[in-house]
Design a protein around this motif. Structure first.
Motif, mmCIF file in Angstrom:
data_model
loop_
_atom_site.group_PDB
_atom_site.id
_atom_site.type_symbol
_atom_site.label_atom_id
_atom_site.label_comp_id
_atom_site.label_asym_id
_atom_site.label_seq_id
_atom_site.Cartn_x
_atom_site.Cartn_y
_atom_site.Cartn_z
ATOM 1 N N LEU A 1 -19.515 -78.278 87.498
ATOM 2 C CA LEU A 1 -20.441 -77.704 88.468
ATOM 3 C C LEU A 1 -20.425 -76.178 88.443
ATOM 4 O O LEU A 1 -21.462 -75.537 88.598
ATOM 5 N N TYR A 2 -19.256 -75.604 88.252
ATOM 6 C CA TYR A 2 -19.128 -74.151 88.307
ATOM 7 C C TYR A 2 -18.796 -73.542 86.947
ATOM 8 O O TYR A 2 -18.526 -72.357 86.844
ATOM 9 N N GLY A 3 -18.804 -74.361 85.917
ATOM 10 C CA GLY A 3 -18.413 -73.884 84.599
ATOM 11 C C GLY A 3 -16.989 -74.293 84.301
ATOM 12 O O GLY A 3 -16.128 -74.281 85.183
ATOM 13 N N HIS B 1 -30.563 -75.344 91.355
ATOM 14 C CA HIS B 1 -30.425 -76.250 90.214
ATOM 15 C C HIS B 1 -30.957 -75.650 88.914
ATOM 16 O O HIS B 1 -30.791 -76.273 87.855
ATOM 17 N N GLY B 2 -31.591 -74.475 88.973
ATOM 18 C CA GLY B 2 -32.078 -73.827 87.760
ATOM 19 C C GLY B 2 -33.451 -74.312 87.342
ATOM 20 O O GLY B 2 -33.908 -75.385 87.751
ATOM 21 N N GLY C 1 -28.556 -77.200 86.524
ATOM 22 C CA GLY C 1 -27.521 -76.536 87.306
ATOM 23 C C GLY C 1 -27.184 -75.140 86.832
ATOM 24 O O GLY C 1 -26.342 -74.476 87.434
ATOM 25 N N ILE C 2 -27.822 -74.671 85.764
ATOM 26 C CA ILE C 2 -27.524 -73.349 85.208
ATOM 27 C C ILE C 2 -28.618 -72.376 85.628
ATOM 28 O O ILE C 2 -29.805 -72.597 85.365
ATOM 29 N N LEU C 3 -28.208 -71.278 86.275
ATOM 30 C CA LEU C 3 -29.168 -70.259 86.667
ATOM 31 C C LEU C 3 -29.397 -69.265 85.542
ATOM 32 O O LEU C 3 -30.529 -68.881 85.259
ATOM 33 N N GLY D 1 -21.617 -67.247 76.150
ATOM 34 C CA GLY D 1 -21.443 -68.676 76.363
ATOM 35 C C GLY D 1 -21.158 -69.069 77.797
ATOM 36 O O GLY D 1 -21.237 -70.251 78.149
ATOM 37 N N ASP D 2 -20.791 -68.079 78.643
ATOM 38 C CA ASP D 2 -20.562 -68.376 80.053
ATOM 39 C C ASP D 2 -21.896 -68.618 80.750
ATOM 40 O O ASP D 2 -22.966 -68.252 80.249
ATOM 41 N N VAL D 3 -21.835 -69.240 81.909
ATOM 42 C CA VAL D 3 -23.048 -69.520 82.671
ATOM 43 C C VAL D 3 -22.880 -69.046 84.102
ATOM 44 O O VAL D 3 -21.765 -68.955 84.619
ATOM 45 N N VAL D 4 -24.010 -68.722 84.719
ATOM 46 C CA VAL D 4 -24.024 -68.384 86.142
ATOM 47 C C VAL D 4 -24.530 -69.606 86.885
ATOM 48 O O VAL D 4 -25.600 -70.144 86.576
ATOM 49 N N THR D 5 -23.765 -70.070 87.860
ATOM 50 C CA THR D 5 -24.113 -71.269 88.614
ATOM 51 C C THR D 5 -23.586 -71.153 90.026
ATOM 52 O O THR D 5 -22.616 -70.422 90.265
ATOM 53 N N VAL D 6 -24.221 -71.846 90.947
ATOM 54 C CA VAL D 6 -23.737 -71.858 92.320
ATOM 55 C C VAL D 6 -23.082 -73.196 92.657
ATOM 56 O O VAL D 6 -22.802 -73.481 93.817
ATOM 57 N N GLY D 7 -22.853 -74.009 91.644
ATOM 58 C CA GLY D 7 -22.208 -75.294 91.867
ATOM 59 C C GLY D 7 -23.165 -76.434 92.118
ATOM 60 O O GLY D 7 -22.736 -77.525 92.491
ATOM 61 N N ALA D 8 -24.454 -76.189 91.905
ATOM 62 C CA ALA D 8 -25.433 -77.266 92.081
ATOM 63 C C ALA D 8 -25.319 -78.254 90.920
ATOM 64 O O ALA D 8 -25.000 -77.874 89.792
#
Length: 298
Positions: free
Chosen positions: A143-145, A210-211, A216-218, A224-231
């Protein structure tokens, strides 16, 4: 009975039953008597050397001063002396550096298994398989990476996602359409969602969490990292709240997640282990390596 003893001259007590059953006065074998007296001497010696007899609330101390705690502490000293060389190396390394060293990774995994069992398995299961209502750690859905930095954030600061309840925002028809759309997305890897569902998903602001791709990726960063809020990722077959399916999706859409004042809202809170003082920095680092090894990460 002795005067009626049918076995005169025999070394018996004169007690005879059923004509021929009698009690003899033969002494025990010598070896048995030696063992008997030796056991008495052993008990006396043991009682002098070790805690034995209760005196008030405490037993006698024994001349050796032995206690279970002293034995335990001695054993722990031996264990710590064996671990010291590994622990000293880990202290100056990052989780990624540990993972790059096969030997040190093996030690860290073995050491962290107990930490995981004591602090994580109650929710995530003994093998990371996830207990009902809690995330699975033994897959590649995060969810958060799932990179070491994100796992460190999760363990250190905890997580408490949120989703707005839509019971007063959407009509029954819209809730039904979105719930069915979520099921369609999960069954077709994000390729089979209806146009009507996509339109609602975008027009009702669902993309904010949810992007744009509903995964789930904003933002996907170049490294390779992603920004997410846990959706949740809506394009796979993994459901955050079991049992999944239409009714589960509908419930979450209606009542949201972690919403105070909404009794039916889903609860999804992970404690902050560093703030609670339950884990040291070294222990968190070990758990990061362990959790990362369960399912990889992104």
């Amino acid at each position: 009975m002795a005067e009626n003893n049918p076995f005169p001259g025999e070394n018996n007590t004169g007690h005879v039953w059923d004509d021929n059953l009698r009690e003899l006065k033969n002494p025990p074998p010598r070896w048995w008597m030696m063992g008997f007296w030796a056991s008495i001497l052993f008990v006396i010696g043991y009682s002098l050397l070790y805690p034995t007899w209760p005196v008030g609330q405490e037993p006698t101390q024994g001349v050796l001063g032995w206690t279970q705690m002293k034995e335990y502490e001695k054993g722990m000293e031996q264990v710590e002396s064996k671990r010291a060389k590994f622990e000293d190396r880990i202290r100056g390394m990052s989780a990624n550096e540990i993972l790059a060293d096969p030997g040190l990774t093996q030690y860290t995994l073995a050491s962290a298994k107990v930490l995981f069992g004591d602090n994580c398995s109650a929710c995530h299961g003994s093998g990371g398989q996830g207990n009902p209502g809690y995330p699975v750690l033994a897959d590649d859905d995060w969810l958060y990476g799932g990179g070491t930095a994100k796992i460190t954030e999760s363990i250190t600061g905890g997580r408490q996602g949120a989703m707005t309840p839509h019971q007063t925002i959407l009509t029954e028809t819209e809730v039904d359409t979105l719930a069915n759309w979520v099921v369609q997305m999960s069954e077709t890897a994000g390729q089979g969602g209806s146009d009507e569902g996509w339109t609602l998903f975008k027009s009702k602001g669902c993309t904010a969490c949810h992007g744009q791709e509903a995964n789930g990726i904003l933002v996907a960063l170049p490294n390779g990292d992603v920004v997410t809020v846990g959706a949740a990722n809506l394009t796979d077959g993994i459901w955050r709240f079991e049992p999944g399916g239409y009714e589960s999706a509908r419930h979450t859409i209606l009542y949201g997640v972690n919403q105070s004042g909404v009794p039916e809202s889903r609860g999804a809170v992970m404690p902050a282990f560093a703030e609670a003082g339950k884990l040291s920095e070294q222990e968190i680092k070990k758990l990061v390596v362990y959790v990362h090894s369960l399912g990889g990460g992104r």
